[in-house]
Structure formats: C-alpha cells, structure tokens
Design a protein around this motif. Structure first.
Motif, mmCIF file in Angstrom:
data_model
loop_
_atom_site.group_PDB
_atom_site.id
_atom_site.type_symbol
_atom_site.label_atom_id
_atom_site.label_comp_id
_atom_site.label_asym_id
_atom_site.label_seq_id
_atom_site.Cartn_x
_atom_site.Cartn_y
_atom_site.Cartn_z
ATOM 1 N N UNK A 121 0.759 -1.253 0.349
ATOM 2 C CA UNK A 121 0.099 -0.103 0.065
ATOM 3 C C UNK A 121 0.988 1.265 -0.102
ATOM 4 N N UNK A 122 2.222 1.265 -0.029
ATOM 5 C CA UNK A 122 3.017 2.378 -0.186
ATOM 6 C C UNK A 122 2.798 2.908 -1.495
ATOM 7 N N UNK A 123 3.213 4.398 -1.417
ATOM 8 C CA UNK A 123 3.049 5.366 -2.454
ATOM 9 C C UNK A 123 4.308 5.736 -2.801
ATOM 10 N N UNK A 124 4.579 5.486 -4.257
ATOM 11 C CA UNK A 124 5.888 6.007 -4.903
ATOM 12 C C UNK A 124 5.655 7.628 -5.090
ATOM 13 N N UNK A 125 6.754 8.436 -4.490
ATOM 14 C CA UNK A 125 6.612 9.805 -4.703
ATOM 15 C C UNK A 125 7.449 10.512 -5.742
ATOM 16 N N UNK A 352 20.868 5.379 -8.077
ATOM 17 C CA UNK A 352 19.514 5.473 -8.396
ATOM 18 C C UNK A 352 18.567 4.931 -6.939
ATOM 19 N N UNK A 353 17.459 5.694 -6.843
ATOM 20 C CA UNK A 353 16.927 5.263 -5.759
ATOM 21 C C UNK A 353 15.126 6.078 -5.847
ATOM 22 N N UNK A 354 14.356 5.627 -5.119
ATOM 23 C CA UNK A 354 13.026 6.126 -5.098
ATOM 24 C C UNK A 354 12.468 6.538 -3.872
ATOM 25 N N UNK A 355 11.693 7.338 -3.523
ATOM 26 C CA UNK A 355 11.306 7.753 -2.305
ATOM 27 C C UNK A 355 9.843 7.413 -2.301
ATOM 28 N N UNK A 356 9.513 6.897 -1.261
ATOM 29 C CA UNK A 356 8.172 6.183 -0.966
ATOM 30 C C UNK A 356 7.401 6.736 0.471
ATOM 31 N N UNK A 357 6.097 6.899 0.353
ATOM 32 C CA UNK A 357 5.311 7.335 1.267
ATOM 33 C C UNK A 357 4.730 6.124 1.839
ATOM 34 N N UNK A 358 5.028 5.739 3.094
ATOM 35 C CA UNK A 358 4.648 4.477 3.624
ATOM 36 C C UNK A 358 3.070 4.663 4.083
ATOM 37 N N UNK A 359 2.476 3.514 3.760
ATOM 38 C CA UNK A 359 0.893 3.504 4.232
ATOM 39 C C UNK A 359 0.882 3.123 5.818
ATOM 40 N N UNK A 360 -0.339 3.314 6.044
ATOM 41 C CA UNK A 360 -0.752 3.208 7.686
ATOM 42 C C UNK A 360 -0.228 2.036 8.170
ATOM 43 N N UNK A 367 5.956 6.482 14.468
ATOM 44 C CA UNK A 367 5.796 7.457 13.276
ATOM 45 C C UNK A 367 4.193 7.843 13.156
ATOM 46 N N UNK A 368 4.089 9.056 12.612
ATOM 47 C CA UNK A 368 2.967 9.475 12.332
ATOM 48 C C UNK A 368 2.845 9.708 10.828
ATOM 49 N N UNK A 369 4.100 9.724 10.138
ATOM 50 C CA UNK A 369 4.267 9.767 8.744
ATOM 51 C C UNK A 369 5.766 9.424 8.276
ATOM 52 N N UNK A 370 6.042 8.588 7.336
ATOM 53 C CA UNK A 370 7.228 8.361 7.179
ATOM 54 C C UNK A 370 7.554 8.336 5.548
ATOM 55 N N UNK A 371 8.675 8.627 5.221
ATOM 56 C CA UNK A 371 9.350 8.515 3.985
ATOM 57 C C UNK A 371 10.353 7.471 3.726
ATOM 58 N N UNK A 372 10.167 6.218 3.012
ATOM 59 C CA UNK A 372 11.333 5.444 2.942
ATOM 60 C C UNK A 372 11.991 5.727 1.509
ATOM 61 N N UNK A 373 13.535 5.711 1.776
ATOM 62 C CA UNK A 373 14.484 5.726 0.512
ATOM 63 C C UNK A 373 14.700 4.461 0.097
#
Length: 462
Positions: A121-125, A352-360, A367-373
């Motif tokens: 459910x994570x979203x690629x930013x 090379x990398x991508x930034x992901x916004x983690x789902x609930x 955490x209340x909000x997390x970005x994974x690289x």
C-alpha cells in the motif's frame, strides 16, 4: 504516548485513527479507566483535605474544652488514615494500568498518509537516477564481496550468524562512507555532531517507543557493580577485614544502580532524541538538529528468515542518524528537509533510488508519517530500503516529557521529534558494491569518496 484529554473529548476520532492503523477501537476502555482514576484521585484529594481540616479542628475543640467533639474528630481522622493509603494504592494501580494501555498503542497516522495493510500500500513519490546498464550479469555482493574483504565466515565464527568482519580495502571503503556521510550531514546540512552513549536505560527506550513493545528486538545487558565484585573477591580469599566488608555491604545495598539494566541502542535515535527528555527547551534554540555515527545493535527477532545471506541485515551495523527537535508548526518542513539531507548522499554517490510514502499498515510504531528511500540493487533487480525518515509529531515528546514554552505564553507545549537515517552505512556499502561492480570482480570507488580512500580508486579481488 497519547493525549488522554484528546481521547476523552473526542473518542470517536481516536478510534477512527486506530482503524486506519488496522487496530480495534480502544477509547471505551481508556476513557472508563481514566474516569475511574480521576474519581479515585478526587476522593483521595478530598480525604487529604478533610484530614488536614480535622487535625486543626481537634486543636480548636481541645482549646474549647469540648472533649467529646475532639474524640469524634479523632475517630474520623483515624478512619481517614486507614482509608487514604488504600486510595493511594488504587490511584497508583489504576494510573499504571492506564499508562500501560496508552504506551502499547502506536502513533496515529497523519491525515495525508495513505491507507494500506502492508508495503503493497506504499505510494511512490519520486525517483532519481537511472539504473546502470551492465554489459555482464551483475552479481550479488554476497558472492563477489568475500574476495574484496567481506569476511562472513570470520564474523560468524566470532559472534554467530549475521555478524561480519570487514577487512582491508573493504573496511577502508566502509569507513570512507561513514565519514563522508557524517561530514556531509554535520557540514553542508547543519546537523550538530554528537558522540552519544551506546548503552541506555529503560526510560530512554520507552521515550522513543522501543519499550515495552519491542524489547525482544533489543540486546540487553546489566552493569556490573565493582564494589560488589570486590566484596565477593574478599570473601573468596577469606580476607579478614570485617569492618571494611560491613561498610562495603551497606554501600552495595544503598546503590540503586548495583544491577541496573542497560540496553545497547538499536539506533542513535534513542540517544539523540532523549537529549531533551524531561526538559523545557528554550524556544530560541529551536529547531535542534543532531547527527551521530554509531554502531547499532538489533536482535532482529521480528525479522526471522529475512535477508539471512549477505550484508543487508546484520545484528551489528553502523548508521549515521539524523534527529530534529522542533515546534509543531515546523515539523512538516523539517520532515522534507531531513529527507532531502538523506537523498543528497545517494545523489552524490550516484546511486539510483526512489522515495516512498509509507501507508498506515507499514509505518513504524512511533511515526505519524514516514518516507522510505529505497536504493536500486542490480543483483535483485529491485529497490531496497536504505533510509527511513519519520515525523513522530508529539508522540515521543509526551513519553519523554520534552517541552518548550512559546514566547508570551504561560503554558508549555510538547515538542515535535523527527528521525531518519542519513544513511545506514552497511546498506550503502552494499549498494556501492553492486552498482559499481566490474566484470573482473573489482569495484570502482565513487568519486565523492576519493578524499577518504587514501588514493584507492578501485577495490581489487585478493
């Protein structure tokens, strides 16, 4: 920790936020326990006040030579003296039960966090960089790394599975990565360098949310009391010094820390964030930004069977940690700033990398909000996490009682805390090895690391 007043005033909103985390409603039990605790506290306060009033009334009755009234009041005071300790015990027990429930509930997700059960459910930013086109089949670092100094067998012989020794040029590359990251974060990005303790008490891990829920993922030790050891030695060799032995025994009994439990830090987040525990931080000093390069220790009890091969998941590893302490209105901007600081390292290394916004369902406990690289690994033909950057809001600050006083206001407010990897050194080492590998088994050193490598531009197989 959660704000009990907020839960009391809006239980439906609290339960709705828990539902986004995939958890059952909890406000009913919490509010009921809170009401019980407050009722006991009120009765206790009233009883204490009446006891004080009655004690004065006894003196007045005696002064008025009203012995019968004085005796009646004395009986009332005696009853209160019996009742009050019981109320105090009930208040303590109820308060501890309430705190235990609140301490086990994870942070509530921010409104813009997507819902989902797991990493699916994570979203690629965003993405950065282009995966290298190899003219040969890229190998897994676990296969070609040993010839370059990744000593898996030596580490395992010393300490067991998931411990690795780095030797020669591999150790130099690892050190270069760590120093480069630390210099970049403390220099270009303005984080204050800290050399923190690696052993912490229970309270520090409670403050950042590792305890009590995740104690099985931690390594625990106990501090040896030198005095106690010396005393035992004297007994063993039958030293005849009764006075010294008795004095030592008394001192040992008085030492509350004689067998204090200490924990190896799983991340420098614990040490750095707790630098403001139980403090009122002067507002003009905010935001505080800390960075540290430390060993980290994790038992990985919750990750059994994952990444057992190679250098990705170790019990002992090094990491450059980033921590920020700020006003609530600054935390969103601070979150983006911290993420950019971590991204800058990957960009400078050409990874090379991508930034992901983690789902609930995939966020960490605090955490209340997390970005994974997630960095690109050619051997796996996929992205793998290399940094997790989290905004914890006031969740950790409430557990640590970390506050500040806004200018012109009488009341203090809880701070916001953030943390992230800038980066995990071992995983960055893996990414460099795999993305810069050559067909002959050598690895080209990224240009950004040249000043730290002492003239070594390529790792050569032994």
């Amino acid at each position: 920790m959660h704000d009990i007043r907020s839960i009391r005033e809006n239980p439906a909103a609290f339960d709705a936020a828990l539902a986004r985390r995939g958890l059952d409603p909890a406000s009913g039990e919490i509010v009921a326990l809170d009401e019980k605790r407050r009722a006991i506290a009120t009765e206790l306060q009233q009883g204490q006040a009446r006891r004080n009033e009655a004690s004065k009334a006894i003196g007045q009755a005696m002064a008025n030579k009203d012995g019968e009234l004085a005796q009646q009041i004395k009986m009332e005071v005696a009853a209160l003296k019996e009742r009050l300790p019981d109320l105090e015990a009930q208040e303590k027990e109820t308060g501890e039960a309430l705190d235990g429930i609140l301490a086990a509930i994870p942070n509530l997700p921010a409104a813009d966090v997507p819902e989902g059960e797991d990493e699916a459910g994570n979203v690629e930013v965003s993405r950065w960089g282009t995966a290298r086109a190899f003219d040969f089949t890229p190998q897994d670092h676990a296969d070609f790394g040993p010839a370059l100094g990744l000593d898996f067998e030596g580490g395992a012989a010393l300490s067991g599975a998931r411990f690795t020794a780095l030797r020669g040029q591999m150790a130099r590359l690892h050190r270069a990565l760590a120093q480069y990251m630390l210099d970049r974060q403390s220099g270009e990005n303005g984080y204050e360098e800290v050399n923190p303790p690696l052993l912490v008490r229970d309270a520090a891990l409670y403050g950042t949310g590792q305890l009590p829920k995740f104690k099985d993922d931690l390594f625990q030790t106990a501090r040896t009391n030198v005095l106690g050891t010396a005393l035992q030695t004297m007994r063993n060799v039958e030293v005849n010094s009764t006075e010294w032995a008795l004095a030592a025994q008394d001192a040992l009994a008085a030492d509350e820390n004689a067998a204090a439990r200490l924990w190896l830090i799983p991340t420098a987040e614990v040490s750095l964030t707790n630098l403001v525990a139980n403090q009122i931080v002067p507002e003009p000093t905010l935001p505080l930004r800390f960075t540290a390069l430390t060993p980290c220790f994790r038992s990985e009890a919750g990750a059994a069977g994952r990444d057992t091969r190679g250098y990705i998941r170790q019990h002992q590893f090094e990491k450059v940690e980033l921590v920020a302490i700020c006003r609530p209105e600054e935390s969103e901007a601070e979150h983006e700033r911290m993420c950019a600081a971590a991204e800058g390292v990957l960009q400078a290394l050409g990874l090379p990398y991508r930034k992901m916004l983690l789902c609930t369902g995939d966020m960490g406990f605090s955490a209340r909000k997390t970005f994974d690289l997630e960095v690109w690994l050619p051997s796996q033909n996929t992205f793998r996490e290399i940094s997790s950057v989290s905004n914890c809001g006031d969740f950790q600050a409430r557990r640590m009682n970390a506050r500040y006083k806004p200018e012109g206001e009488k009341q203090t407010r809880f701070l916001h805390t953030l943390n992230g990897s800038g980066l995990a050194v071992g995983r960055t080492l893996v990414a460099v090895l795999e993305n810069y590998q050559n067909a002959d088994g050598s690895v080209t050193v990224p240009e950004a690391l040249a000043p730290y490598m002492g003239g070594i531009s390529k790792l050569e197989p032994r």
